[in-house]
Design an enzyme around this catalytic site. Structure first.
Site, short mmCIF file in Angstrom:
data_model
loop_
_atom_site.label_atom_id
_atom_site.label_comp_id
_atom_site.label_asym_id
_atom_site.label_seq_id
_atom_site.Cartn_x
_atom_site.Cartn_y
_atom_site.Cartn_z
N SER A 144 0.85 -1.18 0.00
CA SER A 144 0.00 0.00 0.00
C SER A 144 0.89 1.25 0.00
CB SER A 144 -0.97 -0.04 1.19
OG SER A 144 -1.99 0.90 1.04
N ASP A 169 -9.56 -3.72 -5.56
CA ASP A 169 -8.96 -2.88 -4.53
C ASP A 169 -9.60 -1.49 -4.56
OD1 ASP A 169 -7.28 -1.51 -2.76
OD2 ASP A 169 -5.50 -2.57 -3.46
N HIS A 198 -7.92 -4.98 -1.45
CA HIS A 198 -6.68 -4.48 -0.87
C HIS A 198 -5.99 -5.50 0.04
CE1 HIS A 198 -4.06 -1.06 -0.32
NE2 HIS A 198 -4.15 -1.12 0.99
#
Length: 709
Positions: free
Chosen positions: A561, A646, A681
């Site tokens: 991330s 995501d 995610h």
């Protein structure tokens, strides 16, 4: 290139990957993404993005390209599949498949989760409290949610949050079936098992009023995903909007105080917050702001006996605790409870009938301090390991006399304990079992301090199997994050034993951008100081090499991330320093994302990264954005992983990054893109599927180290 020509080009790539089995196995050819020129002028700069077409998820050629990349990755990693399968078996073999969390009492029930062998998901359960409100496992179990049944027919399934009504008869919970983290609210009648019709989309938090029929919930915007609207809903009636947060940098969250006297709405931005209260027994009333909204003032609070205990950063960068009468909470009536300490970050204040627990962080370590309102004495709960993570672990009852904590270290499995708040005595309730046996004495963890280029001392922690050689020959995995004030914590992972037992050293760096060393640590790694995050990581890698913990040819780095942004930035700056990189769901297309206010979460991020509509911020962000700074040079081997659904970092960021990097890089090192086409995610939702993903990533890293079994 026209769309029509692009379609033929990409489809031909997919066809080649799918049909040339023997040729592909001998000499896999990576897919080459079509280039379609897209331009935009920003602050006088003409920006070209040849791969912007990959942002059109509905375009079948985008899916074809992602599938082609997946096929290429599968072909190129076919030789590590036996090792990946072996690692999966190892990691799964250490997991206690049939397990039970430590039950926690809320009202007249004990709530817990458990797992069953072979099943991907947890069951949420409860039992009525026994004699003297003690837990009695002989009493009947009530299954509240069987996620395995709920997940049938779904490629992805996750429960977001849950809340039981004060009378313990209704359960509000949220679910996600795509990985996009848009959660659907459901309400279950626990007496009948019936699902009520009061379902609402995109719910991010919820809280019950005292009447057992009114639920407050926050809903996010369908496009921006900002949690901006608060609703009040009586069971069986349409919801009524009671609050709309119009400022784009703020998001709402609703909860209750531990004593259940108030509904609390927090409106938070990166640098400012506001808290609003409503008596829980007056759900039709109006919320009242406690301290208003003052730029730069961040605070949160709890209630006890007609007083508010406020954790505030006013005149206290690292926060302090004050108390004030509920009726007059302004700063003129504050009484200081915990003074500000420039070396200690106050994270939280938990209020109980007779006690207060202050959670703090100092020198990148957590601790808890307990105050007894009757004796007016403090007790400190701290631990002896050189590095560890200790934190509160759910003590919902206001009348509680024990504070539940979770403790772990790189060599100590997660341990649940209760701390007697009167005596400070600790009682271990459970330690996570490592199936097959685990001997902590075979491993060692250490705290390291590295001096960064600007003279700042940066902490790291390391764990390894005893006997490893510190002569530069050891393979080493360096991980970090460094954004949003999230600290790098010293945790245990049974899966990590597969690395340690093969001689790998594992290190995490507490780089600036987190709050590891206090609020200034975050401030020194954000906005116009963001590059400190990258410099700290590079300097940490240099330090480990100079101290002969490893060498550049044995150093692999990992981040996800915003930590994936870290990976992209540091390999642009120092590609020579690393053997290989695993970048998970990486935020690498910084400028295109931050220039598009319609994308999820963008405007709320301005206070963390900067607003690129302002020229100075634009220039600074542009100077480190990984996608925008790819140049013709040699790069380390890279595995880039993402999820098609995501919502935090859109799939196209890593897809575009890989496409451009493949066009520019001059080396022959592996560059792989692996997209989970049914997740978001966090990757796969089932526990066994998640283990397989982790085993593959580990096997790939082993292949880069030359570890073959």
């Amino acid at each position: 290139m026209s769309i029509k020509k692009m379609s033929v080009f990409v489809s031909a790539s997919v066809l080649g990957l799918a049909t040339s089995g023997l040729v592909l196995a001998a000499d896999p050819v990576p897919p080459v993404a079509a280039k379609i020129k897209w331009q935009e002028t920003r602050h006088g700069e003409v920006v070209t993005d040849d791969y912007r077409w990959l942002q059109k998820k509905e375009n079948p050629e985008v899916i074809a390209y992602l599938n082609a990349e997946n096929a290429y990755t599968e072909a190129l990693t076919a030789d590590i599949k036996p090792l990946s399968d072996k690692l999966y078996a190892e990691i799964k073999g250490r997991m206690k498949e049939v397990d039970l969390s430590v039950p926690v009492r809320r009202g007249s029930y004990y709530y817990y989760s458990r797992t069953e062998a072979g099943k991907q998901y947890q069951l949420y359960c409860r039992r009525r409290a026994g004699a003297d409100m003690a837990y009695d496992d002989k009493l009947a179990e009530e299954i509240l949610l069987d996620q395995n049944d709920m997940a049938k027919g779904q490629k992805f399934f996750a429960v977001g949050g849950s809340s039981v009504s004060p009378d313990e008869q209704l359960l509000a919970y949220t679910t996600d079936t795509t990985g996009y983290r848009q959660y659907q609210l459901q309400i279950k009648n626990l007496r009948t098992g019936e699902l009520l019709s009061d379902s609402q989309p995109r719910v991010t938090s919820m809280a019950w009023a005292a009447d057992n029929k009114t639920l407050f919930f926050v809903q996010e915007d369908p496009t921006t995903k900002r949690s901006d609207r608060l609703f009040r809903m009586e069971i069986g009636k349409p919801p009524v909007e009671v609050m709309h947060e119009t400022v784009e940098q703020f998001g709402l969250q609703v909860s209750t105080t531990r004593d259940r006297q108030f509904i609390v709405v927090n409106s938070n931005a990166t640098d400012t917050s506001e808290v609003m209260l409503l008596a829980a027994d007056k759900p039709q009333g109006q919320f009242r702001s406690v301290l208003g909204r003052e730029k730069g003032h961040r605070y949160h609070l709890q209630h006890r006996n007609g007083e508010l205990y406020i954790v505030t950063n006013k005149d206290a960068k690292n926060f302090r605790v004050v108390r004030a009468p509920l009726a007059t909470p302004d700063s003129k009536h504050w009484q200081e409870v915990v003074k500000h300490d420039p070396d200690v970050l106050v994270s939280n204040a938990d209020l109980f009938k007779d006690y207060m627990v202050i959670t703090e962080k100092t020198q990148a370590l957590n601790r808890a301090r307990i105050y007894d309102f009757n004796s007016k004495q403090w007790k400190t709960v701290k631990f002896d390991d050189p590095v560890y993570l200790a934190m509160g672990a759910a003590t919902p009852e206001f009348s509680a006399t024990s504070f539940r904590m979770s403790y772990q270290s790189p060599v100590t499995p997660p341990t649940t304990l209760d701390v007697d708040m009167a005596t400070g005595q600790r009682y271990v309730l459970k330690q996570q079992e490592v199936v097959g046996g685990y001997d902590a004495s075979k491993y060692e963890s250490r705290r390291l301090w590295m001096t960064a280029r600007d003279g700042v001392k940066v902490p790291l922690w390391a764990v390894y199997k005893k006997g490893v050689k510190f002569d530069g020959s050891a393979p080493l995995l360096l991980y970090s994050y460094g954004s949003y004030g999230y600290s790098t914590e010293a945790t245990f992972a049974s899966s990590r034993l597969s690395m340690l037992d093969r001689g790998v050293i594992y290190v995490q760096a507490h780089i600036r951008g987190g709050r590891d060393m206090g609020e200034h640590w975050h401030e020194d790694g954000m906005l116009m100081k963001k590059k400190n995050t990258f410099y700290d990581f590079i300097d940490s890698a240099d330090y480990l090499i100079k101290q002969k913990w490893t060498s550049a040819g044995k150093l692999i780095i990992q981040g996800g991330s915003a930590g994936g942004l870290l990976m992209g930035a540091v390999v642009n700056m120092r590609p020579d320093l690393f053997r290989a990189v695993h970048a998970a769901v990486p935020f690498v297309d910084v400028m295109n994302t931050m220039m598009d206010a319609s994308l999820p979460l963008t405007t709320g991020e301005y206070l963390e990264w900067g607003n690129p509509n302002e020229k100075p911020a634009y220039d600074y962000m542009r100077s480190y954005s990984p996608y925008d700074n790819i140049t013709r040079k040699a790069y380390p081997a890279m595995l880039v992983t993402t999820g098609l659904n995501d919502s935090q970092v859109m799939y196209w960021e890593p897809a575009k990054y890989v496409a451009k990097l493949r066009d520019f890089k001059t080396d022959k090192n592996q560059l792989l893109l692996k997209t989970n086409m049914a997740a978001g995610h966090g990757g796969a939702s089932g526990r066994y599927d998640a283990l397989r993903e982790g085993a593959f990533n580990m096997a790939w890293m082993f292949s880069q180290w030359g570890i073959k079994k």
